[in-house]
Write a protein that holds these residues in place. Sequence first.
Motif, short mmCIF file in Angstrom:
data_model
loop_
_atom_site.label_atom_id
_atom_site.label_comp_id
_atom_site.label_asym_id
_atom_site.label_seq_id
_atom_site.Cartn_x
_atom_site.Cartn_y
_atom_site.Cartn_z
N SER A 102 0.98 -1.17 -0.02
CA SER A 102 0.22 0.09 -0.13
C SER A 102 0.89 1.23 0.13
O SER A 102 0.58 2.28 -0.76
CB SER A 102 -0.86 -0.03 1.04
N GLY B 199 -0.86 -1.44 -6.37
CA GLY B 199 -2.29 -0.84 -6.31
C GLY B 199 -3.28 -2.48 -6.50
O GLY B 199 -4.22 -2.60 -5.81
N GLY B 200 -2.95 -2.90 -7.50
CA GLY B 200 -3.81 -4.10 -7.88
C GLY B 200 -3.61 -5.10 -6.71
O GLY B 200 -4.72 -5.95 -6.14
N SER B 201 -2.31 -5.38 -6.08
CA SER B 201 -2.13 -6.51 -5.05
C SER B 201 -2.85 -6.04 -3.86
O SER B 201 -3.60 -6.81 -3.02
CB SER B 201 -0.95 -6.74 -4.83
N VAL B 202 -2.86 -4.76 -3.63
CA VAL B 202 -3.74 -4.24 -2.41
C VAL B 202 -4.95 -4.51 -2.31
O VAL B 202 -5.99 -4.84 -1.43
CB VAL B 202 -3.32 -2.62 -2.22
N ILE B 203 -5.58 -4.04 -3.70
CA ILE B 203 -7.20 -4.43 -4.09
C ILE B 203 -7.38 -6.01 -3.84
O ILE B 203 -8.55 -6.14 -3.06
CB ILE B 203 -7.43 -3.83 -5.25
N PHE B 204 -6.60 -6.72 -4.32
CA PHE B 204 -6.90 -8.08 -4.18
C PHE B 204 -6.83 -8.73 -2.57
O PHE B 204 -7.56 -9.52 -2.32
CB PHE B 204 -5.89 -9.00 -5.00
N ALA C 167 -7.31 -6.77 0.07
CA ALA C 167 -8.66 -6.11 0.55
C ALA C 167 -9.72 -6.81 0.48
O ALA C 167 -10.75 -7.06 1.46
CB ALA C 167 -8.87 -4.87 0.61
N ALA C 168 -9.96 -7.31 -0.92
CA ALA C 168 -11.09 -8.09 -1.28
C ALA C 168 -10.85 -9.60 -0.43
O ALA C 168 -12.20 -10.18 -0.37
CB ALA C 168 -11.01 -8.25 -2.69
#
Length: 272
Positions: free
Chosen positions: A51, A206-211, A213-214
Motif C-alpha cells: 500500500s 495497487g492491484g495487489s492491495v485491492i486483491f 483487501a477483497a
Amino acid sequence: MDNSLLISPALGIIVGVLMGLTGAGGGILSVPLLVFALHLNMVDASPISLSAIALAASVGALLGLKNNLLRYKAAIFMAIFGVILAPAGFWLASHIPNGPLLLIFSSALFYSAFNQYRQARNTALGIPEPPRQPPPCLLNPSAGKLTWNVPCAKALALTGGLAGLLSGLLGVGGGFIIIPALKRYTNLSTQSIIVTSLGVQALISGGSVIFSAATGSFNFIVAAPFSIGALGGLLIGLAISKKLSGPKLQQVFAVMVFGVAVSLTLKGLHLL
C-alpha cells in the motif's frame, strides 16, 4: 492507544525518505521494518508494504509523466501480467511457513544489495558498461516511443509477470527486478527507466492491495498511517536528494540492505 498507530507512520516516513533518496529500491525495506518493529509475519506485512509502495510510486510516476519520462504503454503492458500473477504470489505466501518465507525474502535482499553496490561502485570509479547487442526494445527518437516487436513484448511480459509474482509473495514493488530488466531490454535513459519502473510498481502494488483487501487480509488500521508516512517521507527524500544522492549514498544503502538481509536470515533460521 495501540503502539502500532504511532510506530507505523514513523516507519513509513523512513521508507519514504529512502525511496526519495535512492529511487525505487528504498521500498524493499518496508517488509523488514514491519516485521522487526511491529512483529508482523510476512503474510500480514506484505499488503501493508504494498500500500505504501503503491501510493509513493504513483506520485513518482505522475511526476515522470508530467516531464514526459514515463513510458506509460510499456508500464501498463508489464503491469497487466504482474497483476495477473500477483494473486499466485499471495497464494504461495499463505502456504509457505514464515521461517522459509523470511529466507526467500532475505535472498532477494542479498541479490538487490549486491547489484546496487556493484552498479554504484562502477559509477563512482567511472567504469563503463560492457558492450552489448542492441536490445529488443528500442526507443524511436523521432516519435519518442518504443518500437514494439515480438521479442520486446516477450521480454516486458516476462519482467512484469515476475515482478507481480514477487509482489504477492514478498510484498515488494519489484523495482530490483524491473530496473535491471529495462536496462537490459531497452535503450531508455536512466531517468526514464526509473520512472517507468515506478509506474509498473504503482499499478502492480495497487492491484495487489485491492486483491488483498477483497480477500479480507488487509490491515487498514496499520496500512493507512504507514502509507501516509511513506508519502511524506518520499517528499522529504526528494527535497534533499540533490544534496545527498549519488554513488556513495547508493553504496551505503546497499550495505544497509545487506545488513537487513543478514538479520532476516538469522530470524528465518531461528523459526525453522
